[in-house]
Every structure is written in C-alpha cells, then in structure tokens.
Write an enzyme that holds these catalytic residues in place. Structure first.
Site, short mmCIF file in Angstrom:
data_model
loop_
_atom_site.label_atom_id
_atom_site.label_comp_id
_atom_site.label_asym_id
_atom_site.label_seq_id
_atom_site.Cartn_x
_atom_site.Cartn_y
_atom_site.Cartn_z
N ARG A 27 48.46 44.02 45.98
CA ARG A 27 47.61 43.08 46.71
C ARG A 27 48.17 42.89 48.12
NH1 ARG A 27 44.07 43.91 43.77
NH2 ARG A 27 42.97 42.49 42.37
N HIS A 31 40.88 49.55 49.95
CA HIS A 31 40.98 48.96 48.60
C HIS A 31 40.19 49.83 47.61
CE1 HIS A 31 41.80 45.05 46.21
NE2 HIS A 31 41.66 46.08 45.38
#
Ligand code: NDP
Ligand code: OXD
Length: 316
Positions: free
Chosen positions: A231, A279
């Site tokens: 993350r 992502h």
C-alpha cells in the site's frame, strides 16, 4: 422465496464485468447493486465491498458478513459506521499468481538493468552494463503472508537469494526469515526490498529515509532497489524521492502510492530509475471473488467457521 441470504454488491469494478461474472454465480440468492439508489437493501445479509459508499451500512442494516473486493482491507476498516461483523478478505490463486508475476518481473527488471537500457535505447546508445547474477543478489520480502510467501518462493526459483520479514516468526522452506525484532539485521542483508505489507497503524510510513539508509550498500547491485505493491500509505514519498535522487536507492518499482491515481505532477513519472504501474500488480478477478465468497456463505449458513477473516486488532 429462497432461504439463502441475499447479497448487495458495492464493488468499484466496471458494472459490465460484475454482470458478466454474476452469470451463473450466487445461484438462488437475490443480488442487488448499491449503485441502484432506489434498491431496498434492508434484507441483505452479505455485502461485497471495495471503498464502500458512505450510506451503505444505513441502507443495509442487517448485514451478517462483509466480503472484501481485494486482499487489503485498509479502506474498509477506515469506513465510518462499519458494523462489527466478520470481514472476509479475498484470497485466491489468481490473485497470488499475478502478484508473484509482478514481483518477479520487477526484480528481474532491476537485476537486468531494464530502466537503464530503456534510457540508452531512447538515445540510441549501444553500451553493455554490469550484469550481476541473481544468486549474488538478496531480495528481502517485507510481509510473508499469502502473497509474500508465494513471491518469495518464485524469486528463489529464479535464483535469487531470498530472505523475509514478518510481524510473527514464519518458517518458509529455503528462505531465511526474521520476525519484527530482526528488522535491522534483515535490512542490512537486503539488496532489493519488496514491500507486500498491509496498511495498518504499524506499517503506515514504514518505508522512510531511516529504513532506506539501513539497506545493504556493498552488494552486487551497488545501490539498493525498492519495490512496493503493498500500500502507498506505507511509503513516505518525499523520503523515497530524495533517496532515489541522492543515490541512497538505485531504483524503484512502485504499484501503489500515497494518493491514487498518482498525480500527473508527481516526480515519479519522469524518474529514469523508477518503474510506475497503476495499482495493477494483481487485480481481483470478479468471478473468483464471487466463487470464493459463495463458499464462505455456504459455510456460514451451515454454521461452520468462516475463513480468511480479518483480525480487527492487528488491522489485516
Ligand atoms: P496477509 O495478511 O496474508 O499477509 C500480511 C503479511 O504482512 C503477514 O506476513 C504479516 O505478518 C505481515 N505484517 C503485517 N503487519 C506487520 C507489521 N507491523 N510488521 C511486520 N509484518 C507485518 O496479506 P496478503 O499477503 O494477502 O496481502 C498483503 C497486502 O498486499 C494486502 O494487504 C494489500 O495491501 C496488498 N495487495 C496489493 C495488491 C496490488 O495489486 N498492488 C493486490 C493484492 C494485495 P504475520 O505473518 O506475522 O501476520
Ligand atoms: C488488493 C488490491 O488489496 O488490489 O487486493 O490492492
């Protein structure tokens, strides 16, 4: 009427992909979409979530189990009004395999100087660069969960020396591991650092200037490389940019960012030693997501324990 619990879907995937995946899935269950604002969700027992709508829990007050649309649950845990019911995260071979592909690809790219060769290609420069062997390079994987362990094993198959770090001690065949107390010793051996950590209070900002300075500097790669697909909230981006500019780090591969989508103004886009992906290291397959959740719903309705339930104390 079916006695199978009904389902509400609040996934931020393309609606047509969800509809396609729903064909033949969740048989015998009523399925509603949270995006249909006129739908009465008061009887829904299960919800599929990914960055949920703020009004979801008011509209669906009788939920019994939540299914995360991904492996990471930080955005779900941060949702105001989250009910105190089990959250099942997404664990599936399709997700694991794709993540390992991405991690191996990035490690090999830096080992084989892909960013530097792309720069040379643009200037039509024919120049061979130094080529260490994978066995002389140590990849340190931070996070030895479902994804980290698989990536570690596959990196090993490619010939890298692989070590791993996790909160609690782990035994992974052929891989030397460290628990949280061994962080400095782990970093001192690491040439390529791979982040596969969940975002929690403990991991927020963990990839910072002080950590980068502890990585091995006399290894076969010369300067260490940072790779993150966990993350973005775990990386301190001004520290990362400074480390890449002042040579504390030789390169990076980043799939996740503090703010997504990454701003068009970000320095990362134009850094020659940085590989950026949006992502996309391992996107959830909606069919697999529904299939997995269906198994869990059936277990739940038979009174059996759910699997892959998030521990709210640790936050993952
Ligand atoms: P797991 O829960 O299976 O594993 C998490 C690992 O991180 C565990 O080894 C755990 O330690 C370790 N960990 C957690 N907190 C700490 C800490 N404070 N200190 C040290 N180690 C810690 O998760 P997954 O492997 O399934 O997924 C990892 C993350 O990858 C997800 O949370 C998500 O954020 C990210 N992800 C990103 C994707 C992408 O496309 N970029 C796709 C899918 C996931 P322990 O073993 O001791 O519990
Ligand atoms: C996940 C992700 O957590 O895609 O699964 O980031």
């Amino acid at each position: 009427m079916s006695d199978k619990g009904s389902v509400v879907i609040d996934l931020k995937f393309e609606r047509r992909d969800v509809d396609r995946a729903l064909a033949g899935a969740l048989a015998g269950r009523q399925v509603q979409h949270a995006s249909d604002k006129s739908a009465d969700l008061s009887n829904a027992s299960y919800a599929f979530l990914w960055k949920p709508d703020l009004d979801l829990f008011e509209r669906a007050p009788n939920l019994k189990v939540l299914f995360s649309g991904g492996a990471g649950v930080d955005s779900i845990l941060a949702t105001p009004g989250l009910p105190d019911i089990p959250i099942v995260r997404f664990v599936d071979d399709s997700l694991t395999t794709r993540m390992s592909e991405w991690v191996v690809l990035q490690c090999l790219s830096h080992l084989r100087q892909v960013p530097a060769y792309l720069v040379q290609q643009r200037s039509r420069t024919w120049k061979e660069l130094p080529q260490p062997e994978a066995k002389d390079v140590t990849v340190g994987v931070m996070g030895l969960g479902v994804l980290g362990q698989d990536a570690a094993r596959k990196l090993k198959v490619m010939g890298f020396n692989v070590i791993g770090w996790s909160r609690t001690a782990k035994a992974v065949e052929g891989i030397e591991t460290y628990d949280s107390s061994g962080l400095d010793a782990f970093l001192a051996r690491t040439d390529i650092l791979v982040g596969l950590l969940p975002l929690t209070n403990e991991t927020r900002g963990i990839f910072n200037a002080s950590l980068f300075a502890k990585l091995r500097r006399d290894g076969a790669l010369g300067k260490p490389v940072f790779i993150n697909a966990g993350r973005g909230g775990s990386q301190v981006e001004p520290d990362l940019i400074a480390a890449l500019e002042n040579g504390v780090l030789g390169g990076a591969s980043l799939d996740v960012f503090e703010r997504e989508p990454l701003s068009p103004d970000s320095r990362f886009w134009s850094m020659d030693n940085v590989i950026v992906t949006p992502h996309a290291a391992s996107a959830s397959d909606v069919r697999a997501l529904l299939r997995n959740a269906e198994v869990q719903m059936e277990r739940f309705e038979r009174g059996e324990p759910l699997q892959h339930v998030v521990d709210r104390t640790t936050g993952y």
